[in-house]
Design a protein around this motif. Structure first.
Motif, PDB file in Angstrom:
ATOM      1  N   SER A  21      13.171  -1.509   6.323  1.00  0.00           N
ATOM      2  CA  SER A  21      13.271  -0.156   5.751  1.00  0.00           C
ATOM      3  C   SER A  21      12.277   0.057   4.450  1.00  0.00           C
ATOM      4  N   TYR A  22      12.083  -1.156   3.962  1.00  0.00           N
ATOM      5  CA  TYR A  22      11.104  -0.966   2.636  1.00  0.00           C
ATOM      6  C   TYR A  22       9.821  -0.931   3.270  1.00  0.00           C
ATOM      7  N   LEU A  23       9.245  -1.613   4.169  1.00  0.00           N
ATOM      8  CA  LEU A  23       7.785  -1.558   4.725  1.00  0.00           C
ATOM      9  C   LEU A  23       7.641  -0.077   5.207  1.00  0.00           C
ATOM     10  N   ARG A  24       8.749   0.540   5.902  1.00  0.00           N
ATOM     11  CA  ARG A  24       8.612   1.867   6.435  1.00  0.00           C
ATOM     12  C   ARG A  24       8.378   2.885   5.169  1.00  0.00           C
ATOM     13  N   GLN A  25       9.181   2.768   4.224  1.00  0.00           N
ATOM     14  CA  GLN A  25       9.156   3.553   3.033  1.00  0.00           C
ATOM     15  C   GLN A  25       7.745   3.707   2.243  1.00  0.00           C
ATOM     16  N   MET A  26       7.089   2.389   2.038  1.00  0.00           N
ATOM     17  CA  MET A  26       5.688   2.026   1.940  1.00  0.00           C
ATOM     18  C   MET A  26       4.733   3.065   2.455  1.00  0.00           C
ATOM     19  N   GLN A  27       4.807   2.948   4.033  1.00  0.00           N
ATOM     20  CA  GLN A  27       4.002   3.293   4.984  1.00  0.00           C
ATOM     21  C   GLN A  27       4.009   4.786   4.778  1.00  0.00           C
ATOM     22  N   GLN A  28       5.167   5.484   4.630  1.00  0.00           N
ATOM     23  CA  GLN A  28       5.390   7.019   4.442  1.00  0.00           C
ATOM     24  C   GLN A  28       4.895   7.536   3.312  1.00  0.00           C
ATOM     25  N   GLU A  29       5.058   6.804   2.313  1.00  0.00           N
ATOM     26  CA  GLU A  29       4.644   7.148   0.706  1.00  0.00           C
ATOM     27  C   GLU A  29       3.268   7.048   0.517  1.00  0.00           C
ATOM     28  N   HIS A  30       2.534   6.001   1.326  1.00  0.00           N
ATOM     29  CA  HIS A  30       1.052   5.647   1.090  1.00  0.00           C
ATOM     30  C   HIS A  30       0.213   5.744   2.106  1.00  0.00           C
ATOM     31  N   GLY A  31       0.762   6.269   3.136  1.00  0.00           N
ATOM     32  CA  GLY A  31      -0.185   6.582   4.477  1.00  0.00           C
ATOM     33  C   GLY A  31      -0.374   5.413   5.256  1.00  0.00           C
ATOM     34  N   SER A  32      -0.285   4.245   4.589  1.00  0.00           N
ATOM     35  CA  SER A  32      -0.109   3.106   5.312  1.00  0.00           C
ATOM     36  C   SER A  32       0.460   1.773   4.537  1.00  0.00           C
ATOM     37  N   ILE A  33       0.752   0.842   4.953  1.00  0.00           N
ATOM     38  CA  ILE A  33       1.212  -0.266   3.994  1.00  0.00           C
ATOM     39  C   ILE A  33       0.241  -0.946   3.568  1.00  0.00           C
ATOM     40  N   ASP A  34      -0.908  -1.130   4.227  1.00  0.00           N
ATOM     41  CA  ASP A  34      -2.096  -1.670   3.644  1.00  0.00           C
ATOM     42  C   ASP A  34      -2.837  -0.867   2.327  1.00  0.00           C
ATOM     43  N   ALA A  35      -2.792   0.521   2.678  1.00  0.00           N
ATOM     44  CA  ALA A  35      -3.376   1.191   1.357  1.00  0.00           C
ATOM     45  C   ALA A  35      -2.285   0.943   0.235  1.00  0.00           C
ATOM     46  N   TYR A  36      -1.111   0.671   0.541  1.00  0.00           N
ATOM     47  CA  TYR A  36      -0.169   0.429  -0.641  1.00  0.00           C
ATOM     48  C   TYR A  36      -0.387  -0.996  -1.181  1.00  0.00           C
ATOM     49  N   TYR A  37      -0.614  -1.915  -0.400  1.00  0.00           N
ATOM     50  CA  TYR A  37      -0.981  -3.342  -0.758  1.00  0.00           C
ATOM     51  C   TYR A  37      -2.303  -3.452  -1.631  1.00  0.00           C
ATOM     52  N   HIS A  38      -3.102  -2.585  -1.269  1.00  0.00           N
ATOM     53  CA  HIS A  38      -4.492  -2.718  -1.925  1.00  0.00           C
ATOM     54  C   HIS A  38      -4.588  -1.512  -3.000  1.00  0.00           C
ATOM     55  N   SER A  39      -3.508  -1.024  -3.491  1.00  0.00           N
ATOM     56  CA  SER A  39      -3.397  -0.235  -4.630  1.00  0.00           C
ATOM     57  C   SER A  39      -3.175  -0.884  -6.094  1.00  0.00           C
ATOM     58  N   MET A  40      -3.110  -2.296  -5.741  1.00  0.00           N
ATOM     59  CA  MET A  40      -2.720  -3.179  -7.003  1.00  0.00           C
ATOM     60  C   MET A  40      -3.421  -4.348  -6.852  1.00  0.00           C
ATOM     61  N   THR A  41      -3.555  -5.356  -7.967  1.00  0.00           N
ATOM     62  CA  THR A  41      -3.915  -6.487  -7.756  1.00  0.00           C
ATOM     63  C   THR A  41      -3.135  -7.301  -6.863  1.00  0.00           C
ATOM     64  N   LYS A  42      -3.353  -8.467  -6.324  1.00  0.00           N
ATOM     65  CA  LYS A  42      -2.857  -9.171  -5.535  1.00  0.00           C
ATOM     66  C   LYS A  42      -1.692 -10.127  -6.168  1.00  0.00           C
ATOM     67  N   TYR A  43      -1.884 -10.409  -7.653  1.00  0.00           N
ATOM     68  CA  TYR A  43      -0.734 -11.101  -8.157  1.00  0.00           C
ATOM     69  C   TYR A  43       0.289 -10.134  -8.676  1.00  0.00           C
ATOM     70  N   ASP A  44      -0.113  -8.795  -8.854  1.00  0.00           N
ATOM     71  CA  ASP A  44       1.088  -7.624  -9.318  1.00  0.00           C
ATOM     72  C   ASP A  44       1.878  -7.474  -7.683  1.00  0.00           C
ATOM     73  N   LEU A  45       1.201  -7.450  -6.813  1.00  0.00           N
ATOM     74  CA  LEU A  45       1.792  -7.242  -5.272  1.00  0.00           C
ATOM     75  C   LEU A  45       2.677  -8.200  -5.111  1.00  0.00           C
ATOM     76  N   VAL A  46       2.274  -9.628  -5.468  1.00  0.00           N
ATOM     77  CA  VAL A  46       3.300 -10.661  -5.014  1.00  0.00           C
ATOM     78  C   VAL A  46       4.512 -10.447  -5.728  1.00  0.00           C
ATOM     79  N   LYS A  47       4.401  -9.994  -7.096  1.00  0.00           N
ATOM     80  CA  LYS A  47       5.608  -9.687  -7.981  1.00  0.00           C
ATOM     81  C   LYS A  47       6.536  -8.343  -7.442  1.00  0.00           C
ATOM     82  N   THR A  48       5.777  -7.293  -7.022  1.00  0.00           N
ATOM     83  CA  THR A  48       6.304  -6.275  -6.442  1.00  0.00           C
ATOM     84  C   THR A  48       7.327  -6.450  -5.180  1.00  0.00           C
ATOM     85  N   LEU A  49       6.428  -7.387  -4.377  1.00  0.00           N
ATOM     86  CA  LEU A  49       7.308  -7.641  -2.978  1.00  0.00           C
ATOM     87  C   LEU A  49       8.678  -8.662  -3.314  1.00  0.00           C
TER      88      LEU A  49
END
Length: 250
Positions: free
Chosen positions: A113-141
């Motif tokens: 459900s979380y992945l789906r939400q990120m896909q809907q809000e950002h166009g793709s999960i990948d776009a969301y993941y690349h919108s921040m530093t990888k270390y911030d991404l680890v913390k967010t996930l």
């Protein structure tokens, strides 16, 4: 000064699997070139990362086709309606479970459900993941996915093109004070692992994930299993850089 290049070159000769580097390079290049992965691809990588929790990877690797069947080709819609108890039984039947398998299977619906939400809000999960530093991404996930620690997240993300090491107990140990000495602690912290492997990657012009695999395979059961909990120092090719050598000779 640490001999980053010499250490990795020595371990590469032991690993002796050029397909590892080729596969990692391609995954990262695809990501750099803007590849958009489906939610099913993300779900597959997330589930396989989950299954590596506190257990050897080799049995999981040997059952990839069966796992694909169990998880219905990682179809997000089907998994949202899947019976967690049936998934647990099926995974255990092929001996790919772990101590957290029950909690993991019950967490799937939330995580998808979380992945789906990120896909809907950002166009793709990948776009969301690349919108921040990888270390911030680890913390967010880490804050939003259930049953996915920073270590498991760092197993998942490289599979979808985020260049990170997985700081598991093998990596923490080999980088710790009693082995290669990159930390003052016996087990290097997760943050230290990220920083040290980044330095290795810069020095060698390799991806962090590749450095991680080379170090990990030297330690892990089912792989070289040399720099393990009870190290086989007599077989070690990097003993000159290691703090454990003197102890093994006593």
């Amino acid at each position: 000064m640490k001999e980053y290049v010499k250490i990795i070159k020595a371990l590469e000769l032991q690993h002796n699997n050029p397909q590892t580097k080729k596969g990692i390079d391609k995954t990262m290049a695809d990501s750099d070139n803007g590849k958009i992965r489906s939610i099913s691809e993300h779900v597959a990588c997330m589930i396989l990362a989950m299954l590596t929790a506190n257990r050897p990877y080799e049995p999981i690797k040997q059952h990839l086709s069966q796992l694909e069947n169990i998880f219905m080709n990682y179809d997000a819609d089907k998994l949202m309606n899947a019976d967690p108890e049936q998934l647990i039984k099926s995974v255990k039947r092929i001996r790919c479970g772990n101590m957290r398998i029950k909690f993991q299977m019950y967490a799937l619906k939330h995580n998808i459900s979380y992945l789906r939400q990120m896909q809907q809000e950002h166009g793709s999960i990948d776009a969301y993941y690349h919108s921040m530093t990888k270390y911030d991404l680890v913390k967010t996930l880490d804050n939003n996915l259930k049953e996915m620690s920073a270590t498991l997240i760092s197993e998942y993300l490289p599979s979808v093109g985020i260049d990170l090491p997985k700081p598991d107990r093998h990596i923490q140990r080999i980088l710790g004070s009693e082995r290669l000495g990159f930390s003052s602690r016996k087990m290097a912290s997760i943050q230290e692992c990220y920083e040290v492997i980044h330095d290795f990657a810069v020095a060698t012009s390799e991806h962090e994930r590749y450095i991680d695999v080379i170090l990990w395979s030297y330690c892990a059961e089912g792989e070289k299993n040399i720099c393990c909990a009870s190290p086989r120092c007599e077989k070690c090719v990097i003993s000159e850089y290691c703090n454990y050598k003197g102890k093994s000779e006593k």
